[in-house]
Design an enzyme around this catalytic site. Sequence first.
Site, PDB file in Angstrom:
ATOM      1  N   HIS A   1      -6.402  -3.117  30.834  1.00 42.67           N
ATOM      2  CA  HIS A   1      -5.235  -3.167  31.697  1.00 42.67           C
ATOM      3  C   HIS A   1      -4.571  -1.787  31.710  1.00 42.67           C
ATOM      4  CE1 HIS A   1      -5.233  -7.598  32.119  1.00 42.67           C
ATOM      5  NE2 HIS A   1      -5.804  -7.546  30.927  1.00 42.67           N
TER       6      HIS A   1
ATOM      7  N   TYR B   1       5.168  -5.161  26.228  1.00 42.77           N
ATOM      8  CA  TYR B   1       4.985  -4.048  27.161  1.00 42.77           C
ATOM      9  C   TYR B   1       6.299  -3.302  27.402  1.00 42.77           C
ATOM     10  CZ  TYR B   1       0.244  -5.477  28.447  1.00 42.77           C
ATOM     11  OH  TYR B   1      -1.104  -5.772  28.432  1.00 42.77           O
TER      12      TYR B   1
ATOM     13  N   HIS C   1     -12.825 -13.184  29.240  1.00 43.79           N
ATOM     14  CA  HIS C   1     -12.576 -14.115  28.134  1.00 43.79           C
ATOM     15  C   HIS C   1     -13.598 -15.253  28.115  1.00 43.79           C
ATOM     16  CE1 HIS C   1      -9.049 -11.869  27.064  1.00 43.79           C
ATOM     17  NE2 HIS C   1      -8.538 -12.046  28.260  1.00 43.79           N
TER      18      HIS C   1
ATOM     19  N   PHE D   1       4.219 -11.984  23.911  1.00 46.70           N
ATOM     20  CA  PHE D   1       3.170 -10.971  23.999  1.00 46.70           C
ATOM     21  C   PHE D   1       3.439 -10.033  25.176  1.00 46.70           C
ATOM     22  CE2 PHE D   1      -1.038  -9.461  25.344  1.00 46.70           C
ATOM     23  CZ  PHE D   1      -1.534  -8.974  24.143  1.00 46.70           C
TER      24      PHE D   1
END
Length: 725
Positions: free
Chosen positions: A318, A392, A599, A388
């Site tokens: 990302h 950022y 994933h 989570f």
Amino acid sequence: MSGDASPTLPLTPASNVVVESSSCLTIPETRDGFYGYTDEKSLQQMVEHKWAQRHTSDVAHPQADSTSLSASFTLSSIGETPQIQATEELHPSHFSDDEDKEQISDVQRHMDTIITPELARVVQSFQKCLELRDKYITKSLQRLGDNPRDHDGVFHGVAEGLADVSGVKPDVNQSLAASQNSPHEPWVIYPKPPPPHWHFAAKETVISADGRVTPDDQFEFSQCQIPGNHEWVFEIDDKGVYQIYTNSDAETKKPLFDIPTIREYFVDLDYVLGVISDGPAKSMAYRRLKYLASKFEMYSLLNEFQELADMKVDTHVHLASCMNQKHLLRFIKSKMKRSPHDVVIFRDGTDLTLEQVFQSLKLSAYDLSINTLDMHAHQDSFHRFDQFNLKYNPIGESRLREIFLKIDNKIDGRYFAEITRGMLRDNCEWRVSIYGRSVDEWDKLAKWIINNDLFSHNVRWLIQVPRLYQVYKETGALDTFEEIVINVFRPLFEVTKDPKSHPELHVFLQRVVGFDSVDDESKAERRFHRKFPFPRLWDSKQNPPFSYWMYYMYANMASLNHWRKARGFNTFVFRPHAGEAGDTDHLTAAFLTSHSISHGILLRKVPALQYLFYLKQIGLAMSPLSNNALFLTYERNPLPDFFKVGLESHIYKLPQSSLAELARNSVIQSGFEMEIKRHWLGQEWYLPGAAGNDIHKTNVPNLRLAYRHRILLDELAMIKSQHST
């Protein structure tokens, strides 16, 4: 059995009918395809009981057992491989296609005599699932050769029906696979690829191995060719899919391309859900997967030293997290010291400088450290996707994320571009977001890439669309779900019709390889009514379910791909995040629509679907460290098990040959051009088995790939032999 017939499988009441009206669609219920601990222990006890009670005569004739596929697990079938002979030779010959055909195991020779009617029905249903995936991948032009940039003057495509997403189908005659004539002009990569040994320097200067600077290889937007307008027109239909027409005349308006309808999609999705939730299907798939894993372990024991003798001594990144904390910390400190008076944000009716922002936070450059930055996912972030994502935010402040890690801000993403430019050293695919909040996001992103010199030789881009409709609806940014469809796809259809209407976007799209779809899959998808409205009528605050999002991403991309291919422009693939958490329909929807996925850790609990992923060699871009922080601890990650079975997963104490195979799989799954892949992997990398391998480039033993190919052919032959009866 004819190709149109569908085997009958147990279905939940009324779930095998998808009702459609002029304003809504009834979506089938999710069904459980999981194969848990209790199921596994029950099957193990049944097998142990059967072996304890077996007669002596059964030992000599395992094929006589007509109750299961246990003959597949006999030691003779595992050990009867040509690798044993290969370990006795100092210089074994390379495997050829003819040799692969001759190496058919006894498992297949005895399959007709040991399979029961129930298992025959299961096998037929698996084959139907494989055919459904082929239909969706074909209609969306995600196969090798469908993309005009695959045609580089050397590769001319693959004969119709013989290509899969990442190469030639494993069970076809390779001599008939190559197409002699290409429908496209040789794809030109601009700037041209650098020399074999090079590294990235400032301002995209390419420096060769001998230190020679080649400024001619720098990207210049003025040198890009921008084609003109096209006569076809596009329009979104009443079901939320952009369609292409030859003209705008209402009397003759008929879509040029066959895009699966949402009703057709949900009927097919419901069928696959029925297959993977069927008890016998789960049991059979579990047995086959255990067999494949055991056989690989036997192969490794027999051929480890031969592989070493043959050998010489990322696609999921990302953009906002491409740098580490130290890199970001140094950059923030340097800006605070050197550019404190830069106007960086608009808050509370006034413009604020960088210095004023940090004064409001009561921080100075001296106060900043790794600890105060606080962007590492600690234990408090485990299993909490929301926390989570908050990592950022530097120092936990969203305004700092907007200043340093956003494109659309007061400084037009200048700081983010400077950070990113420092990371353009490794070959990778970076994911960058298009949110669908406004129709001008694409132009802002493209101009940010072009104007900030981020057009790199070794970077390709994947566009991720966060599934955040409910957030935008609650803030009043959107009224209906159709607005997201329009904001994401309308600029792409406009630039395909007339590239001069969005010149920067046209150039940027040449380095875009596909689409991703991201969000927290663990969020419960509550069914607030049975009949889901079409996008133009979806004005509820509830987020559409995962399968609904998948269809509209897939269908609009498929329609766009047909037009872009007709114009000779590059096409796109669909590679969503799926299977991190959530229901089985997430992975099932991805099985039908997607080139590959990110994933997929839940496949470990859905053996029937895992087996289908293996048979179609669907790529898994796995991220064990990311999963460790969110959903699954590192030591429990199924990547090693998937690798043993033979799924194409992207390090767990793996030997050098396995690491090389993972690296080769990563390049195959990536969206880099054919010319680049040939340089990295070999001239005919797309051929299955050892025929497509160049060990001098990949460092993968031919023995390993020949084994993978042969075992896959065995499984496909078993499926097809029962489907044709």
